[in-house]
Motif scaffolding. Sequence first.
Motif, short mmCIF file in Angstrom:
data_model
loop_
_atom_site.label_atom_id
_atom_site.label_comp_id
_atom_site.label_asym_id
_atom_site.label_seq_id
_atom_site.Cartn_x
_atom_site.Cartn_y
_atom_site.Cartn_z
N ILE A 1 -23.17 45.40 34.17
CA ILE A 1 -21.71 45.41 34.21
C ILE A 1 -21.24 46.50 35.14
CG2 ILE A 1 -19.67 45.99 32.86
CD1 ILE A 1 -20.69 44.42 30.61
N ASP A 2 -20.31 46.15 36.01
CA ASP A 2 -19.68 47.13 36.88
C ASP A 2 -18.42 47.61 36.20
OD1 ASP A 2 -20.49 48.16 39.15
OD2 ASP A 2 -19.80 46.57 40.47
N GLY A 3 -18.44 48.72 35.51
CA GLY A 3 -17.29 49.17 34.75
C GLY A 3 -16.55 50.30 35.42
N ASP A 4 -15.61 50.89 34.68
CA ASP A 4 -14.81 51.99 35.19
C ASP A 4 -15.38 53.33 34.78
OD1 ASP A 4 -13.02 50.15 36.19
OD2 ASP A 4 -11.85 50.09 34.33
N ALA A 5 -16.62 53.35 34.27
CA ALA A 5 -17.15 54.58 33.71
C ALA A 5 -17.89 55.44 34.73
CB ALA A 5 -18.06 54.26 32.54
N ALA A 6 -17.65 55.22 36.06
CA ALA A 6 -18.30 56.06 37.06
C ALA A 6 -17.94 57.52 36.77
CB ALA A 6 -17.82 55.67 38.45
N GLY A 7 -18.95 58.36 36.77
CA GLY A 7 -18.71 59.75 36.43
C GLY A 7 -18.96 60.06 34.98
N GLY A 8 -19.40 59.06 34.18
CA GLY A 8 -19.75 59.33 32.79
C GLY A 8 -21.02 60.17 32.72
N ILE A 9 -21.10 60.99 31.69
CA ILE A 9 -22.24 61.89 31.54
C ILE A 9 -23.56 61.11 31.51
CG2 ILE A 9 -23.36 63.51 29.95
CD1 ILE A 9 -20.98 64.72 31.37
N LEU A 10 -23.56 59.93 30.93
CA LEU A 10 -24.79 59.15 30.78
C LEU A 10 -24.85 57.95 31.73
CD1 LEU A 10 -25.21 59.25 26.90
CD2 LEU A 10 -26.25 60.73 28.62
N ASP A 11 -24.08 57.99 32.80
CA ASP A 11 -24.23 56.95 33.83
C ASP A 11 -25.70 56.83 34.23
OD1 ASP A 11 -21.61 56.31 33.89
OD2 ASP A 11 -21.20 57.06 35.89
N ASP A 12 -26.14 55.60 34.49
CA ASP A 12 -27.50 55.30 34.92
C ASP A 12 -28.53 55.42 33.80
OD1 ASP A 12 -26.59 54.86 37.54
OD2 ASP A 12 -26.75 56.99 38.00
N ILE A 13 -28.09 55.68 32.56
CA ILE A 13 -28.99 55.66 31.41
C ILE A 13 -28.89 54.30 30.73
CG2 ILE A 13 -29.44 56.62 29.11
CD1 ILE A 13 -30.30 58.47 31.36
#
Length: 421
Positions: A4-16
């Motif tokens: 899913i391409d969401g709006d959470a870019a910059g989340g602490i756990l991005d790419d986890i």
Amino acid sequence: MNVIDGDAAGGILDDITVVDLTTFVTGGFATLMLANQGAEVIKVERPGAGDDNRHSGPPFVEPDPDYDGPGRTADENGESPYFWTINYDKLSVEFNLKTESGLEALYDLVAEADVVVENFRPGTAERLGIGYDDLQEVNDDLVYCSISAFGETGPWSSRPGYDLLVQGTSGIMSVTGPEDGDPVKVGLPQTDLITAMWAAFGIVGALFRRERTGEGDRLELGMHDAALPWLTKQAGKAFVGEEPTRMGTKDPVLAPYQTYPTADGYLNVGCANQKLWGELCEAIDRPELAEDDRFATNPDRVEHMDELEAELSAVFRERPTDEWVDLLAEDHGLPVAPVYDVPTALDNEQTEARGTIREIEHPALGTVPVIEHPINYENATAGFDGAPPLLGEDTEAILGELGYDEEDIDRLRDDGAIPDA
């Protein structure tokens, strides 16, 4: 993996990526916390049935009968709002782990993941071939979290358990309820949520350690263990030989610190230190209470708590709750607040101003409400972007991300590893 391409870019756990093998609340809320911080959480569910929490109800909500996209409602009655609250922003796949090809599909998924969370009874994961040792063979830096009722050691380790049972064994029920009444269960699944928060905390800690060392880890925790540190002041009394008891809304070491009836409801008052106590007495036009020897200090007030309750209850019954809040909280800056019911807690000016309740688009339901988690970062983002998934909604998409083509997917169907389309 990122389906899913969401709006959470910059989340602490991005790419986890988190593989969630859990059912019900404890594991689900733990992975919900990770999803809120940007992790991609993939629920692996039983074909046809899914997470047991999908069937928790009533109430249920009927989906749009014209919806013809992927996934489906697991319960014939519709979608469970309780399920929503624990599964926002997750993906759902259906794998039959009792088939060889279903197990292989899980191994392929775990090989690309960072975290696995399970809450089977001890020994079950190993029997299914999805224990830590099994999955570490396909992913040697995996963070693997096991949650159970009583942990994997000790005389109770093989017992099943739910929140109700652990509220009892942890002592929480013994200090909850009216003074002269029976033990009372907290109205929330408290020990489920306590354990979930410990699990999420431990998982993030293990991921941080992995960043420093390159090594994965196995976390193991029991709900009973997780609840005990929350006893705090009650444990403090027990440590010196005193027996904490049920006190209604009173506090064992502070006064006034409890609920009082008003003319039309209830008011919580937390004015326990000397400064606040004196200011409260002035604000309610009872300055003589501050000079009363029974109430002179906090230890005095605790010793004479029943007399203090009688005095203050008589005063607070004279006005409606809102008038007391306006006078004491707004005009005098004292720590008092109303006691709300759940609908009012979810819909009031403070909750609205903080943006805690939002709506998220759902493919089969239009929109669903979402309760955001409370962490606000200055330099990162947090929050839910996706609706709770329909059962199996993402099975084909995720298999495609893993390199499965249509022929492979048909083979899985023929083997009974995934449901028919």
